[in-house]
Design an enzyme around this catalytic site. Structure first.
Site, PDB file in Angstrom:
ATOM      1  N   TYR A 206      12.339 -43.683  -2.390  1.00  0.00           N
ATOM      2  CA  TYR A 206      13.061 -43.241  -3.587  1.00  0.00           C
ATOM      3  C   TYR A 206      13.013 -44.251  -4.722  1.00  0.00           C
ATOM      4  O   TYR A 206      13.545 -44.009  -5.793  1.00  0.00           O
ATOM      5  CB  TYR A 206      14.536 -42.965  -3.231  1.00  0.00           C
ATOM      6  CG  TYR A 206      15.212 -44.165  -2.616  1.00  0.00           C
ATOM      7  CD1 TYR A 206      15.762 -45.156  -3.419  1.00  0.00           C
ATOM      8  CD2 TYR A 206      15.261 -44.324  -1.240  1.00  0.00           C
ATOM      9  CE1 TYR A 206      16.350 -46.279  -2.857  1.00  0.00           C
ATOM     10  CE2 TYR A 206      15.855 -45.440  -0.666  1.00  0.00           C
ATOM     11  CZ  TYR A 206      16.394 -46.415  -1.489  1.00  0.00           C
ATOM     12  OH  TYR A 206      16.966 -47.531  -0.932  1.00  0.00           O
ATOM     13  N   GLY A 207      12.376 -45.414  -4.485  1.00  0.00           N
ATOM     14  CA  GLY A 207      12.428 -46.478  -5.489  1.00  0.00           C
ATOM     15  C   GLY A 207      11.072 -46.970  -5.928  1.00  0.00           C
ATOM     16  O   GLY A 207      10.223 -46.190  -6.368  1.00  0.00           O
TER      17      GLY A 207
ATOM     18  N   LEU B 124       8.469 -47.874  -4.427  1.00  0.00           N
ATOM     19  CA  LEU B 124       7.276 -47.509  -3.654  1.00  0.00           C
ATOM     20  C   LEU B 124       6.718 -46.131  -4.034  1.00  0.00           C
ATOM     21  O   LEU B 124       5.666 -45.735  -3.551  1.00  0.00           O
ATOM     22  CB  LEU B 124       7.585 -47.543  -2.147  1.00  0.00           C
ATOM     23  CG  LEU B 124       7.829 -48.945  -1.569  1.00  0.00           C
ATOM     24  CD1 LEU B 124       8.437 -48.851  -0.182  1.00  0.00           C
ATOM     25  CD2 LEU B 124       6.531 -49.749  -1.535  1.00  0.00           C
TER      26      LEU B 124
ATOM     27  N   GLU C 110      10.901 -54.293   3.229  1.00  0.00           N
ATOM     28  CA  GLU C 110      12.269 -53.896   2.875  1.00  0.00           C
ATOM     29  C   GLU C 110      13.332 -54.826   3.454  1.00  0.00           C
ATOM     30  O   GLU C 110      14.520 -54.570   3.297  1.00  0.00           O
ATOM     31  CB  GLU C 110      12.535 -52.452   3.343  1.00  0.00           C
ATOM     32  CG  GLU C 110      11.625 -51.413   2.714  1.00  0.00           C
ATOM     33  CD  GLU C 110      11.875 -51.181   1.234  1.00  0.00           C
ATOM     34  OE1 GLU C 110      12.632 -51.945   0.601  1.00  0.00           O
ATOM     35  OE2 GLU C 110      11.307 -50.223   0.694  1.00  0.00           O
TER      36      GLU C 110
END
Length: 156
Positions: free
Chosen positions: A7-8, A10, A82
């Site tokens: 969601y970010g 990537l 992450e």
């Protein structure tokens, strides 16, 4: 192969997408776009303006992102990238399929038709309490209206 929802940074067009297409790190195959079935707070926080999905189900927005099918090597890379399990925790979440490109067996087709897939998502339960008070976003774009420019790892 495991299914991962990003969601970010990537996502396609975002600063760290290069890692998703770097086959030296493993294989990641784009399957489609989706959004979380439950609402979550998506905040941009810290001195590097990193997007975080806070693991507080029922609060915030249905967060938009992309669904990938990844091999074990890529999953291991993503865990390291992450900061799992310290910074983010990898948990299974239900994702509503918005647009499906995935090709595969009957399970893939059934998932797309039913509109819900289970994906690993990197969210966090370890964050400063003040982050709950930050603005919540339904989608992340590093150059969005929020004006919080993401700082690449190599620039920190």
């Amino acid at each position: 192969m495991a299914r991962v929802f990003v969601y970010g940074t990537l996502k396609k067009g975002q600063p760290n997408y290069k890692h998703m297409i770097n086959t030296a790190k493993g294989l990641a195959k784009f399957q489609g776009r989706g959004r979380t079935v439950e609402k979550y707070p998506l905040v941009i926080a810290g001195k590097y303006n990193i997007p975080y999905m806070l693991n507080i189900p029922g609060t915030g927005h249905h967060v938009a992102g992309e669904i990938y099918s990844v091999d074990d090597q890529m999953l291991q890379f993503l865990d390291e990238f992450e900061g799992c399990p310290d910074m983010y925790q990898r948990t299974l979440m239900r994702i509503e399929v918005v647009e499906w490109e995935g090709k595969g067996g009957a399970g893939e087709a059934r998932a797309a038709v039913e509109g819900i897939v289970e994906c690993f998502v990197y969210s966090t339960m370890t964050y400063p309490p003040e982050w709950v008070g930050l603005p919540y976003h339904d989608s992340y774009d590093s150059s969005g209206k929020h004006g919080l420019s993401y700082v690449l790892r190599e620039s920190r």
